[in-house]
Design a protein around this motif. Structure first.
Motif, short mmCIF file in Angstrom:
data_model
loop_
_atom_site.label_atom_id
_atom_site.label_comp_id
_atom_site.label_asym_id
_atom_site.label_seq_id
_atom_site.Cartn_x
_atom_site.Cartn_y
_atom_site.Cartn_z
N GLU A 124 20.47 120.47 24.25
CA GLU A 124 20.23 119.16 24.83
C GLU A 124 21.37 118.20 24.50
O GLU A 124 21.74 118.03 23.34
N SER A 125 21.92 117.60 25.55
CA SER A 125 22.98 116.60 25.38
C SER A 125 22.39 115.20 25.32
O SER A 125 21.22 114.97 25.65
N ARG A 126 23.21 114.25 24.89
CA ARG A 126 22.74 112.86 24.83
C ARG A 126 22.70 112.26 26.24
O ARG A 126 23.21 112.86 27.20
N ARG A 127 22.10 111.10 26.38
CA ARG A 127 22.04 110.41 27.67
C ARG A 127 23.44 109.95 28.05
O ARG A 127 24.08 109.21 27.32
N LYS A 128 23.88 110.38 29.23
CA LYS A 128 25.25 110.09 29.65
C LYS A 128 25.34 108.67 30.20
O LYS A 128 24.57 108.29 31.08
N ARG A 129 26.31 107.89 29.69
CA ARG A 129 26.50 106.49 30.11
C ARG A 129 27.81 106.31 30.85
O ARG A 129 28.22 105.18 31.12
N VAL A 130 28.48 107.44 31.18
CA VAL A 130 29.75 107.39 31.92
C VAL A 130 29.66 108.39 33.07
O VAL A 130 28.72 109.17 33.17
N GLU A 131 30.66 108.38 33.94
CA GLU A 131 30.70 109.32 35.06
C GLU A 131 30.87 110.76 34.55
O GLU A 131 31.39 110.99 33.46
N GLY A 132 30.46 111.71 35.37
CA GLY A 132 30.66 113.11 35.04
C GLY A 132 29.37 113.82 34.69
O GLY A 132 28.27 113.29 34.91
N ASN A 133 29.50 115.02 34.18
CA ASN A 133 28.32 115.84 33.84
C ASN A 133 28.61 116.67 32.61
O ASN A 133 29.78 116.88 32.23
N ASP A 134 27.57 117.17 32.00
CA ASP A 134 27.73 118.02 30.83
C ASP A 134 27.83 119.49 31.23
O ASP A 134 27.40 119.89 32.32
N TRP A 135 28.40 120.29 30.33
CA TRP A 135 28.63 121.71 30.61
C TRP A 135 28.67 122.50 29.30
O TRP A 135 28.91 121.95 28.22
N ALA A 136 28.44 123.79 29.45
CA ALA A 136 28.57 124.72 28.32
C ALA A 136 29.24 125.98 28.82
O ALA A 136 28.95 126.46 29.93
N ILE A 137 30.16 126.53 28.02
CA ILE A 137 30.88 127.75 28.39
C ILE A 137 30.43 128.89 27.48
O ILE A 137 30.44 128.77 26.25
#
Length: 331
Positions: free
Chosen positions: A62-75
């Motif tokens: 689980e990632s934090r709440r995003k407050r900027v543009e873009g998205n989260d990812w995992a490799i």
């Protein structure tokens, strides 16, 4: 054939499992829940009153709440060169914090360097449901070494499962290897029963960590015996066998035997699988002990032929933690 003895075909190997050599290589953010939990083989759980320094403990990534543009990812780095057929993006227990959408990309690069991988689409952007096992079929792919899970824009994923086939990165075919190991391309074909545990654990590294880390059948109440069929990573000449009943103390098999066949040039493999009880006997019935590694060598074997598939019989039922077939690969 009695219902108890009917062959149940196994799912393909979960290539995202640490047992198949998968591991988290990089992640954009895992503030609330560490990303490696997402690859755990066990089903996700929820503990109502468990918190840590970052907030509510969740069994997954689980990632934090995003407050900027873009998205989260995992490799995720895979344990070999893979072809992947299906994916499960499991959001179990994530209700107000799951990502609304996700996609997958893959790379065939040999090594990871941030920003240097060539990415290709594996799953176009899909809508996800919360607290749900989201299943998708994937775009055509081969020689997959890395997978990137993209979540939009942020949130939590309990488990990622990637089902397909694994070809080892490199092998010295001049030496004896563990022909049956997941990491060497071995796989479970099917079984008549697998009520408890994780069948793929049978072919994984190390000794079992618990009684649940292996293959265990229900209690058999009719005559006969239980069995499991394994495809070797490469056909070979068998030199050693290990049957490990680690942690199985009141529920280990009374006896075990092995049958074999070479299906390398067989077109109708399914027909051969369904008649596996007629395969050639390789190791006669041997008594088993609790919590023991049972070792067998050439003097115990009934033939020295090339083998591509193994049928392990247990009498009448019970649990086996690890099953290892060692030998010389034959290309």
């Amino acid at each position: 054939m009695k219902n108890e003895d009917k062959l149940i075909m196994s799912k393909k190997v979960n290539l995202a499992s640490p047992k198949a050599g998968a591991k988290i290589i990089d992640v954009s953010d895992d503030f609330f829940a560490k990303c490696d939990r997402m690859l755990n083989d066990t089903d996700p759980i929820f503990i109502d009153d468990k918190y840590d320094d970052h907030g509510k403990w969740m069994d997954g990534w689980e990632s934090r709440r995003k407050r900027v543009e873009g998205n989260d990812w995992a490799i995720i780095g895979l344990g070999g060169r893979c072809s992947i057929k299906d994916v499960i993006i499991d959001t179990s227990h994530f209700t107000g914090n799951y990502p609304p959408a996700a996609s997958l990309d893959f790379s065939s690069n040999h090594s990871y360097e941030a920003g240097s991988l060539d990415w290709h689409p594996l799953l176009e952007k899909q809508i996800l449901k919360g607290d749900h096992v989201n299943e998708f079929q994937l775009l055509k792919n081969e020689n997959v070494t890395y997978v990137r899970l993209n979540i939009f824009p942020d949130g939590g994923v309990a488990r990622l499962r990637l089902f397909g086939d694994l070809i080892p990165f490199s092998q010295d075919l001049s030496k004896a290897i563990e022909l049956s190991a997941l990491k060497n391309g071995g796989k479970i074909v099917g079984y008549n029963n697998a009520h408890y545990g994780n069948v793929n654990a049978l072919l994984s590294e190390g000794r079992g960590t618990t009684m649940g880390d292996g293959w265990e059948t229900r209690r058999r109440r009719v005559p006969g015996n239980d069995f499991i069929i394994i495809e070797l990573g490469t056909p070979g000449l068998i030199s050693n066998v290990e049957i490990d009943t680690c942690h199985f103390k009141g529920n280990f098999p009374d006896r075990a035997s092995i049958q074999t066949i070479d299906l390398n040039n067989e077109k109708d493999k399914m027909k051969a699988f369904e008649a596996s009880n007629n395969w050639e006997l390789f190791l006669g019935e041997k008594k088993c002990k609790a919590d023991t590694i049972h070792k067998f060598e050439k003097n115990d074997f009934l033939h020295e032929k090339i083998v591509s598939h193994i049928r392990l019989n247990i009498y009448p039922d019970g649990g086996v933690s690890r099953f290892r077939i060692f030998g010389q690969p034959v290309s």
